[in-house]
Write a protein that holds these residues in place. Structure first.
Motif, PDB file in Angstrom:
ATOM      1  N   GLU A 113       0.835  -1.210   0.000  1.00 42.26           N
ATOM      2  CA  GLU A 113       0.000   0.000   0.000  1.00 42.26           C
ATOM      3  C   GLU A 113       0.871   1.261   0.000  1.00 42.26           C
ATOM      4  O   GLU A 113       0.612   2.213  -0.737  1.00 42.26           O
ATOM      5  CB  GLU A 113      -0.920  -0.013   1.227  1.00 42.26           C
ATOM      6  N   LEU A 114       1.909   1.256   0.811  1.00 39.86           N
ATOM      7  CA  LEU A 114       2.784   2.427   0.894  1.00 39.86           C
ATOM      8  C   LEU A 114       3.615   2.599  -0.369  1.00 39.86           C
ATOM      9  O   LEU A 114       3.819   3.725  -0.838  1.00 39.86           O
ATOM     10  CB  LEU A 114       3.691   2.323   2.125  1.00 39.86           C
ATOM     11  N   ARG A 115       4.073   1.497  -0.929  1.00 37.55           N
ATOM     12  CA  ARG A 115       4.858   1.589  -2.180  1.00 37.55           C
ATOM     13  C   ARG A 115       4.011   2.118  -3.339  1.00 37.55           C
ATOM     14  O   ARG A 115       4.511   2.821  -4.210  1.00 37.55           O
ATOM     15  CB  ARG A 115       5.454   0.235  -2.535  1.00 37.55           C
ATOM     16  N   ARG A 169      -5.306   4.677   5.288  1.00 37.43           N
ATOM     17  CA  ARG A 169      -6.238   3.861   4.503  1.00 37.43           C
ATOM     18  C   ARG A 169      -6.051   2.384   4.823  1.00 37.43           C
ATOM     19  O   ARG A 169      -7.019   1.633   4.975  1.00 37.43           O
ATOM     20  CB  ARG A 169      -6.036   4.110   3.006  1.00 37.43           C
ATOM     21  N   PHE A 170      -4.811   1.951   4.928  1.00 42.71           N
ATOM     22  CA  PHE A 170      -4.538   0.553   5.265  1.00 42.71           C
ATOM     23  C   PHE A 170      -5.187   0.187   6.597  1.00 42.71           C
ATOM     24  O   PHE A 170      -5.814  -0.864   6.725  1.00 42.71           O
ATOM     25  CB  PHE A 170      -3.028   0.290   5.332  1.00 42.71           C
ATOM     26  N   ALA A 171      -5.022   1.046   7.594  1.00 39.29           N
ATOM     27  CA  ALA A 171      -5.592   0.760   8.911  1.00 39.29           C
ATOM     28  C   ALA A 171      -7.106   0.608   8.843  1.00 39.29           C
ATOM     29  O   ALA A 171      -7.683  -0.220   9.551  1.00 39.29           O
ATOM     30  CB  ALA A 171      -5.218   1.870   9.895  1.00 39.29           C
ATOM     31  N   ALA A 207      10.431  -4.019   8.972  1.00 35.22           N
ATOM     32  CA  ALA A 207      11.439  -3.083   8.460  1.00 35.22           C
ATOM     33  C   ALA A 207      11.091  -2.615   7.046  1.00 35.22           C
ATOM     34  O   ALA A 207      11.218  -1.430   6.729  1.00 35.22           O
ATOM     35  CB  ALA A 207      12.819  -3.738   8.488  1.00 35.22           C
ATOM     36  N   ARG A 208      10.651  -3.541   6.193  1.00 36.57           N
ATOM     37  CA  ARG A 208      10.287  -3.162   4.815  1.00 36.57           C
ATOM     38  C   ARG A 208       9.122  -2.176   4.807  1.00 36.57           C
ATOM     39  O   ARG A 208       9.134  -1.191   4.085  1.00 36.57           O
ATOM     40  CB  ARG A 208       9.931  -4.395   3.989  1.00 36.57           C
ATOM     41  N   SER A 209       8.104  -2.450   5.613  1.00 31.73           N
ATOM     42  CA  SER A 209       6.923  -1.581   5.600  1.00 31.73           C
ATOM     43  C   SER A 209       7.244  -0.205   6.161  1.00 31.73           C
ATOM     44  O   SER A 209       6.688   0.796   5.705  1.00 31.73           O
ATOM     45  CB  SER A 209       5.767  -2.219   6.375  1.00 31.73           C
ATOM     46  N   GLY A 210       8.133  -0.129   7.117  1.00 32.12           N
ATOM     47  CA  GLY A 210       8.508   1.165   7.682  1.00 32.12           C
ATOM     48  C   GLY A 210       9.442   1.952   6.788  1.00 32.12           C
ATOM     49  O   GLY A 210       9.571   3.170   6.923  1.00 32.12           O
TER      50      GLY A 210
END
Length: 178
Positions: A59-61, A76-78, A106-109
């Motif tokens: 979602e962030l990418r 939005r994800f939440a 770590a990847r998501s952050g």
């Protein structure tokens, strides 16, 4: 309703559920751990958290390149993945030493942190700004999901619109103008 009808009604309502005596309370996280089911439960919740972090990362990418869009994507994800969101940061329920969990977290952050770095902050200011950005979006997401904004003069009907307005109002000290 007659006595027999009441009994039949209760039997139907309780089908598949064990009736607890009034003095017996439902099990909380600590009680579950003590029952010996903790390893299985911790593994299941850790897998759910890993999946959540992977979904959050995607979602962030998808919003990468615009820090404010990334912030709104987190919110939005939440809203769209409440089960994942609820367990992802519950260290008391997870196997926090799980290598997959550590890597997924770590990847998501990374995307939110990259957005902060793209604001031109000094190396000294960047960690505090990243924490502020995460606190901002996580706090908003939690307030919205728990209904705290529903009756507030700060709330509204459209969380995306509120989130856009909120992140547009924030300026980080030391960031270069865009």
């Amino acid at each position: 309703m007659g006595r027999e009808q009441q009994h039949q009604h209760h039997r139907q309502a309780d089908r598949g559920q064990r009736r607890r005596p009034r003095h017996e309370k439902s099990r909380g996280p600590g009680q579950f751990e003590q029952s010996g089911d903790g390893d299985q439960r911790g593994g299941l919740l850790t897998a759910l958290a890993i999946q959540g972090f992977e979904l959050l990362d995607a979602e962030l990418r998808a919003a990468a390149g615009d820090f404010r869009a990334v912030a709104v994507a987190y919110i939005r994800f939440a809203r769209t993945h409440p089960g994942h969101f609820d367990v992802m940061y519950r260290h008391d329920l997870l196997r926090t030493d799980d290598a997959e969990l550590i890597a997924a977290r770590a990847r998501s952050g990374g995307e939110l942190h990259s957005g902060v770095l793209g604001m031109g902050l000094s190396d000294d200011a960047a960690p505090a700004a990243a924490l502020a950005a995460w606190s901002l979006v996580h706090g908003f997401a939690t307030l919205w999901r728990e209904g705290a904004l529903a009756q507030s003069s700060l709330g509204g009907d459209d969380p995306e619109q509120l989130a856009h307005a909120m992140v547009a109002a924030i300026e980080f000290a030391g960031a270069r103008a865009t």
